[in-house]
Design a protein around this motif. Structure first.
Motif: not given
Ligand code: 8HG
Length: 300
Positions: A30, A229, A246, A248, A285-286
């Motif tokens: 991600g 975020k 972050p 999400d 988080q990752q």
């Molecule tokens: O690596 C990521 N971590 C988090 N917490 N959010 C992410 C990552 N990469 C990424 O694209 N996002 C977010 O997740 C952006 C978008 O809102 C959603 C895509 O699945």
């Protein structure tokens, strides 16, 4: 340090004795949008204006289309190879609930990407899905980025702020970024202004990068389209701010699944995560993001 030594052979570099390095974990967790898996399981990607191919061969990793000088100047840092991920995982695994996610994504490394590219990429990421984000970034690079050749194919560097300044808002929108076009146009304009005396500090990504983690998180939100975020993603993946957390939808679900009551705000989840994992929050988080997304976890 997570490798033994490197050897340059014919326009490639072999990194010997590599630990904590799995291609799928790194490139599909991600954090990046410009890497694609090939039929032979190698990955080809563009970063720092170069196209490279990466192969895992037992305990070695081979980077094609590069040399020792470039490895030392770019890829050593890009792949965060000087960091000992075993000790990070050991500390985080003291938390029983995190253990499963770490074992699942054991070969994740946090890439050190370029701040300008990540500012634009994560503005595009807001309320968006990863395949759509990748496509929009590819369209932008094809249109305004420099052409690169590798094995008879053409790739495109991510455009510089100067190159992207030539794009109108309508043209950016046509790349598939939707309502985020105005944020991108505005942010590109501001970043280009950072070369003037008046805006030297406010909009300068290098200056912002030098701030403390909290200062950096705050400073990035001066740009339209960057909220908490998105700021966390940019500072974690391009500014080495590892206390970023972050949140999400996937991290929210993972945190609810493992730790929290279902109805907490994103801000509360962020605070909880940072209190729990401290300087290692970004890594934790990752592992959680990759585990939650790959396993499509849901919360009742
Ligand atoms: O690596 C990521 N971590 C988090 N917490 N959010 C992410 C990552 N990469 C990424 O694209 N996002 C977010 O997740 C952006 C978008 O809102 C959603 C895509 O699945």
């Amino acid at each position: 340090m997570d490798f033994n030594k490197i050897i340059e052979i014919d326009n490639s570099v072999v990194i010997e004795g590599v630990k904590n390095f799995e291609l799928a974990h790194i490139f599909d967790c991600g954090q990046c949008f410009r890497w694609n898996r090939q039929e032979n399981k190698n990955y080809i990607g563009v970063a720092f204006g170069k196209v490279i191919e990466v192969e895992k061969k037992g305990d070695d990793v081979v980077i094609y289309n590069t040399n020792e000088k470039e490895f030392n100047e770019i890829w050593l840092d890009y792949f965060d190879l000087c960091r000992d991920y075993s000790s990070i995982k050991e500390v985080l695994k003291e938390d029983e609930l995190l253990r499963q996610s770490i074992e699942f994504g054991h070969g994740i490394r946090i890439l050190k990407q370029e701040p300008f590219e990540l500012v634009i990429s994560f503005i595009i990421s807001a309320n968006n899905r990863i395949p759509m984000i990748k496509r929009a970034i590819d369209n932008i690079s094809r249109r305004w980025g420099r052409e690169l050749e590798y094995k008879g194919n053409t790739y495109y560097a991510f455009p510089t702020p100067e190159e992207l300044a030539k794009a109108s808002m309508e043209e950016i929108e046509a790349c598939g970024v939707g309502f985020r076009a105005k944020y991108i146009a505005d942010t590109v304009e501001k970043i280009n202004k950072s070369r003037t005396e008046e805006y030297k500090q406010e909009y300068d990504l290098n200056y912002i990068k030098e701030q403390s983690d909290d200062g950096c998180h705050e400073a990035l939100q001066i740009f339209n389209g960057i909220g908490p975020k998105v700021a966390d993603c940019i500072m974690l993946f391009s500014m080495s701010k590892h206390s970023a957390f972050p949140v999400d939808v996937w991290v929210k679900r993972a945190m609810q699944h493992f730790y929290l009551a279902p109805d907490v705000s994103l801000k509360k989840i962020r605070d909880f995560g940072r209190n729990k994992f401290g300087e290692l929050s970004g890594f934790a988080q990752q592992y959680l993001f990759y585990y939650a997304r790959e396993n499509n976890i849901s919360v009742e």
